[in-house]
Design an enzyme around this catalytic site. Sequence first.
Site, PDB file in Angstrom:
ATOM      1  N   LYS A   1       0.656  -1.282   0.032  1.00 52.31           N
ATOM      2  CA  LYS A   1       0.090   0.015  -0.034  1.00 52.31           C
ATOM      3  C   LYS A   1       0.841   1.251  -0.050  1.00 52.31           C
ATOM      4  CE  LYS A   1      -3.918  -2.219  -0.480  1.00 52.31           C
ATOM      5  NZ  LYS A   1      -4.607  -2.896   0.317  1.00 52.31           N
TER       6      LYS A   1
HETATM    7  C1  PLP Z   1      -5.619  -4.060   0.673  1.00 53.93           C
HETATM    8  C2  PLP Z   1      -7.041  -3.700   0.764  1.00 53.93           C
HETATM    9  C3  PLP Z   1      -7.896  -4.157   1.925  1.00 53.93           C
HETATM   10  C4  PLP Z   1      -7.411  -4.792   3.025  1.00 53.93           C
HETATM   11  O1  PLP Z   1      -6.417  -4.328   3.589  1.00 53.93           O
HETATM   12  P1  PLP Z   1      -5.572  -5.324   4.754  1.00 53.93           P
HETATM   13  O2  PLP Z   1      -4.722  -4.244   5.355  1.00 53.93           O
HETATM   14  O3  PLP Z   1      -4.679  -6.108   3.779  1.00 53.93           O
HETATM   15  O4  PLP Z   1      -6.420  -5.855   5.664  1.00 53.93           O
HETATM   16  C5  PLP Z   1      -9.303  -3.748   1.879  1.00 53.93           C
HETATM   17  N1  PLP Z   1      -9.566  -2.900   0.734  1.00 53.93           N
HETATM   18  C6  PLP Z   1      -9.124  -2.781  -0.559  1.00 53.93           C
HETATM   19  C7  PLP Z   1      -9.654  -2.036  -1.505  1.00 53.93           C
HETATM   20  C8  PLP Z   1      -7.614  -2.978  -0.338  1.00 53.93           C
HETATM   21  O5  PLP Z   1      -7.040  -2.775  -1.383  1.00 53.93           O
END
Ligand code: PLP
Length: 384
Positions: free
Chosen positions: A186
């Site tokens: 991210k």
């Molecule tokens: C990555 C992601 C999540 C989940 O994030 P985590 O921290 O891995 O739980 C939820 N929604 C979207 C749109 C994502 O890209």
Amino acid sequence: MITETVPFFRPSIGEEEIAAVTDCLRSGWLTTGPKTAAFEKAFTEFLGGGLESVAVNSATAALHLGLEALGVGPGDEVIVPTLTFTATAEVVRYLGAQPVLVDIDPATFCIDPDCVEAAITPRSKVIMPVHFAGRMCDMTRLRAIADRHGLKILDDAAHALPAHHQGVTVGKANADITAFSFYANKTMTTGEGGMLVTADPAIADRTRMMRLHGIDRDVFNRFTDPRASWVYDVAAPGFKYNLTDIASALGLVQLQRAKDFGRIRTERVTRYDQAFANLPLLLPPRPAEGDSHSWHLYIVQLKEDAPIDRDAFILALKERGIGISVHYRPLHQMTVWKPFCEGASFPQADLVFSRCVSLPLFMAMTDAEQDRVIEVVRDVLIGV
Ligand SMILES: *Cc1c(COP(=O)(O)O)cnc(C)c1O
């Protein structure tokens, strides 16, 4: 022949991050403690204050805790875009409620407000917009719809740090609760991690308690009651969603770099846009006038007049060592979610999915790596 490969993503971890984590390891305190408190405070400051930040071990946990705090349960419906990661819908099921999938606007890849309105029933409780790729949803319109029908908004901002809607930062842009992700790929990372933010102190209190087994330490005054350190009450069957201090130490450094990361990605986007202007590609949706985009993902779509289709394009890029991804196969096409949308159709998400590809875009990307991606894309599409 040596193939120059470019990964889809490589994290940006510097000496400062390594030193911060090492310090934490040497400190003797590993789990939730002073680093996490400092990370929450810094996160609130990053967003300009006026809200509370609750650190958790994933965005999925933040979404789950958020819905729980909004009182979602069996019999309720939660409106979710079909073009998202499965976590957005799965947390609705954790609480025994029904995810109601709706289509997206192909001009934004975000939830289509008209589809949201059409999906509202007397059971609707929450709207969960996803700021897709870091492009903010129309939070002004979604708020108006929510208010008209007495609904809450929990926005999935897993892609969207930092981004703004009409000059207002994500986290304060018309949602009741916002969830961020610090998963490894991210826009900033703690390895795994997430943050829930809200301006509502009751929601902040509830989620803080529920992230750690429902333990209620406030029943004693921690500073004056001598038993406070060892006597506690459990007020609700909670969860185990707390963030470690190791992760928070990493997050504190990454957060300081988040704005620079965003600027660097924006520069890379401009470079891609210029290089691809004359190719048979639809370039990614722009932010709305007055908004800013975090550019977590750079997604192109193969136009109808492209010489090859999306799947062949992906294969050609992979053969030449370019890492790609697809965001996302819509939820309504997935085995687990099909029963929740019988009879419904999602033509826009289907169309976008059939022709989209995410190209490498990350802070640590070098000019040479981006040049290589551009060269291969041009070569595959026009043979230059
Ligand atoms: C990555 C992601 C999540 C989940 O994030 P985590 O921290 O891995 O739980 C939820 N929604 C979207 C749109 C994502 O890209």
